[in-house]
Design an enzyme around this catalytic site. Structure first.
Site, PDB file in Angstrom:
ATOM      1  N   GLN A 179      37.672  69.951 108.786  1.00 17.14           N
ATOM      2  CA  GLN A 179      36.573  69.967 109.769  1.00 17.14           C
ATOM      3  C   GLN A 179      37.062  70.174 111.200  1.00 17.14           C
ATOM      4  O   GLN A 179      36.245  70.295 112.115  1.00 17.14           O
ATOM      5  CB  GLN A 179      35.759  68.669 109.691  1.00 17.14           C
ATOM      6  CG  GLN A 179      34.937  68.527 108.415  1.00 17.14           C
ATOM      7  CD  GLN A 179      33.793  69.529 108.306  1.00 17.14           C
ATOM      8  OE1 GLN A 179      33.335  70.099 109.295  1.00 17.14           O
ATOM      9  NE2 GLN A 179      33.331  69.764 107.086  1.00 17.14           N
ATOM     10  N   THR A 237      48.148  86.294  92.267  1.00 11.27           N
ATOM     11  CA  THR A 237      48.040  87.392  93.241  1.00 11.27           C
ATOM     12  C   THR A 237      47.182  86.941  94.415  1.00 11.27           C
ATOM     13  O   THR A 237      46.100  86.383  94.226  1.00 11.27           O
ATOM     14  CB  THR A 237      47.411  88.626  92.557  1.00 11.27           C
ATOM     15  OG1 THR A 237      48.257  88.982  91.466  1.00 11.27           O
ATOM     16  CG2 THR A 237      47.274  89.797  93.527  1.00 11.27           C
ATOM     17  N   CYS A 325      28.568  68.406  99.107  1.00  7.73           N
ATOM     18  CA  CYS A 325      28.755  68.153  97.681  1.00  7.73           C
ATOM     19  C   CYS A 325      27.872  67.011  97.208  1.00  7.73           C
ATOM     20  O   CYS A 325      27.484  66.969  96.066  1.00  7.73           O
ATOM     21  CB  CYS A 325      30.202  67.801  97.387  1.00  7.73           C
ATOM     22  SG  CYS A 325      31.327  68.614  98.466  1.00  7.73           S
TER      23      CYS A 325
HETATM   24  C1  LIG Z   1      36.753  67.229 105.084  1.00  7.51           C
HETATM   25  C2  LIG Z   1      36.641  68.235 103.991  1.00  7.51           C
HETATM   26  N1  LIG Z   1      37.654  68.390 103.127  1.00  7.51           N
HETATM   27  C3  LIG Z   1      37.620  69.285 102.137  1.00  7.51           C
HETATM   28  C4  LIG Z   1      36.526  70.097 101.951  1.00  7.51           C
HETATM   29  C5  LIG Z   1      36.526  71.094 100.829  1.00  7.51           C
HETATM   30  O1  LIG Z   1      36.795  72.380 101.332  1.00  7.51           O
HETATM   31  P1  LIG Z   1      36.461  73.700 100.458  1.00  7.51           P
HETATM   32  O2  LIG Z   1      34.977  73.835 100.441  1.00  7.51           O
HETATM   33  O3  LIG Z   1      37.135  74.820 101.203  1.00  7.51           O
HETATM   34  O4  LIG Z   1      37.053  73.489  99.122  1.00  7.51           O
HETATM   35  C6  LIG Z   1      35.434  69.983 102.812  1.00  7.51           C
HETATM   36  C7  LIG Z   1      34.213  70.801 102.611  1.00  7.51           C
HETATM   37  O5  LIG Z   1      33.092  70.341 102.765  1.00  7.51           O
HETATM   38  C8  LIG Z   1      35.501  69.033 103.874  1.00  7.51           C
HETATM   39  O6  LIG Z   1      34.491  68.888 104.730  1.00  7.51           O
END
Ligand SMILES: Cc1ncc(COP(=O)(O)O)c(C=O)c1O
Length: 390
Positions: A179, A237, A325
């Protein structure tokens, strides 16, 4: 209908310059970087250029950057890679209770395989206390992982202080900077980190590409086994077009970072103040000032976050109830619970995350629409009526 996107912590738009930079790598410059012919070498040269750009924004060396498929992979790589390569030294890992699932879940995975994990508590504003880190270290501690800034509440953690402790005790230190990279200045030496995760789609780059910084000399197990790519640490790759897009996004962020933070901070504060002035029974989550310039997270009593989200969406406003998520899950956010919020209050949370192109009129629009939604939803809440009558 007016459309206002205030969910930049979930993902950002892809910058048109980024798309332009990527296109030739889908067409003429399609070579495999491992091939020795000109097509391959064009791809190889392009990714090495990006490696330098990312390293330069982190104060690192190009050979310390490993390309991955994003923040989740970088975090998995950091935790599992460090754990498995150092298990002869110890089995203890320290992290915080407010990490992203992409850190918490690999920790749980390692826990099931015999590692011992300490999830440090945070204070009411979401700050980890470096003294707690110090007290928790044992002679079996092999890794500390604390995020740079929290994706839900925006609190910026005292990484440099924790880094000093880790360095003094000779323990590897990882930070999830997904972030902050491209938004706040980061220097891996000043922060004293050995491992640092970044992701392109949080800084106007493409999705599905990220990187892990690994300080030279850090003992790490390879993440993907196969070919010789990424010095055999992450075979497969390379995703050349995405990496090239990442490079362009980094280049743009480097030039805009300072001015963007200066522009967003007053807009963020206007939104916070405006919500407090217009809606009663509201609580701000996260620190008031030690906070990402783009993050607003409020809990509004007597209303469900999901209902507010859907009503906002009908008015063209995109926000979130927590991390992307978890916004499809009905579990209250583990981050908000860690701050001490009740599950009810955690359920009434809304996150607005501003972006490079957010305008003052967007904030005004939210301040016009949100209070009406809250009034409407509260008029249907028996709890709210009880509170008003009581
Ligand atoms: C603090 C943090 N770490 C990890 C991630 C995961 O990243 P990515 O979506 O690129 O896998 C996020 C995504 O929301 C995040 O906010």
């Amino acid at each position: 209908m007016k459309r206002v996107y205030l969910d930049h912590a979930a993902t950002t738009t892809t910058d048109p310059e980024v798309i332009k930079a990527m296109l030739p790598y889908f067409t003429d410059r399609f070579g495999n970087p491992s091939s020795i012919h000109t097509f391959g070498q064009e791809g190889k040269a392009a990714i090495e250029e990006v490696r330098e750009k990312i390293a330069s924004l982190l104060g690192a060396k190009p050979e310390e950057i490993i390309f991955t498929s994003g923040g989740t992979e970088s975090n998995n790589f950091a935790l599992k890679g460090a754990a498995y390569a150092n298990e002869h030294k110890g089995d203890h890992i320290i992290t915080s209770s407010i990490e992203h699932h992409a850190v918490i879940e690999p920790c749980k995975f390692l826990e099931k395989r015999g590692f011992k994990i300490t999830y440090l508590p945070v204070d009411k504003e979401g700050l980890v206390n470096p003294e707690d880190v110090k007290k928790t270290i044992t002679d079996k501690t092999i890794l500390i992982s604390v995020m740079h800034a929290n994706n839900e509440i925006g609190t910026i953690e005292p990484i440099a202080e924790i880094g000093r402790i880790a360095e003094e005790k000779e323990i590897y230190f990882h930070t999830d900077a997904v972030q902050t990279f491209g938004h706040l200045p980061i220097n891996v030496d000043e922060l004293n980190v050995d491992l640092l995760s970044v992701s392109a789609h949080k800084l106007y780059g493409p999705k599905g590409v990220g990187a892990l910084y690994v300080r030279k000399g850090t003992r790490m197990a390879s993440f993907m086994h196969g070919g010789d790519q990424e010095r055999r640490r992450r075979a497969s790759t390379e995703n050349v077009p995405a990496i090239v897009g990442f490079g362009k996004a980094v280049e743009i962020a480097k030039g805009m970072m300072g001015e963007e933070a200066e522009k967003l901070t007053p807009l963020r504060d206007k939104l916070i103040k405006g919500i407090f002035e217009r809606i009663e029974h509201v609580r701000l989550s996260g620190h008031l000032t030690i906070r990402l310039p783009n993050n607003v997270n409020v809990s509004i009593e007597f209303v469900e976050g999901e209902s507010m989200l859907l009503n906002l969406d009908m008015e063209g406003i995109a926000a979130s109830t927590g991390s992307a998520c978890s916004s499809s899950s009905l579990e209250p956010s583990h981050v908000l619970l860690s701050l001490g919020l009740s599950p009810e209050l955690a359920h009434g949370s809304l996150r607005f995350t501003l972006g490079r192109y957010t305008k003052e009129e967007d904030i005004d629009y939210v301040l016009e629409v949100l209070p009406k939604i809250v009034t409407k939803l509260r008029s249907m809440s028996p709890l709210y009526k009880e509170r008003r009558n009581g």
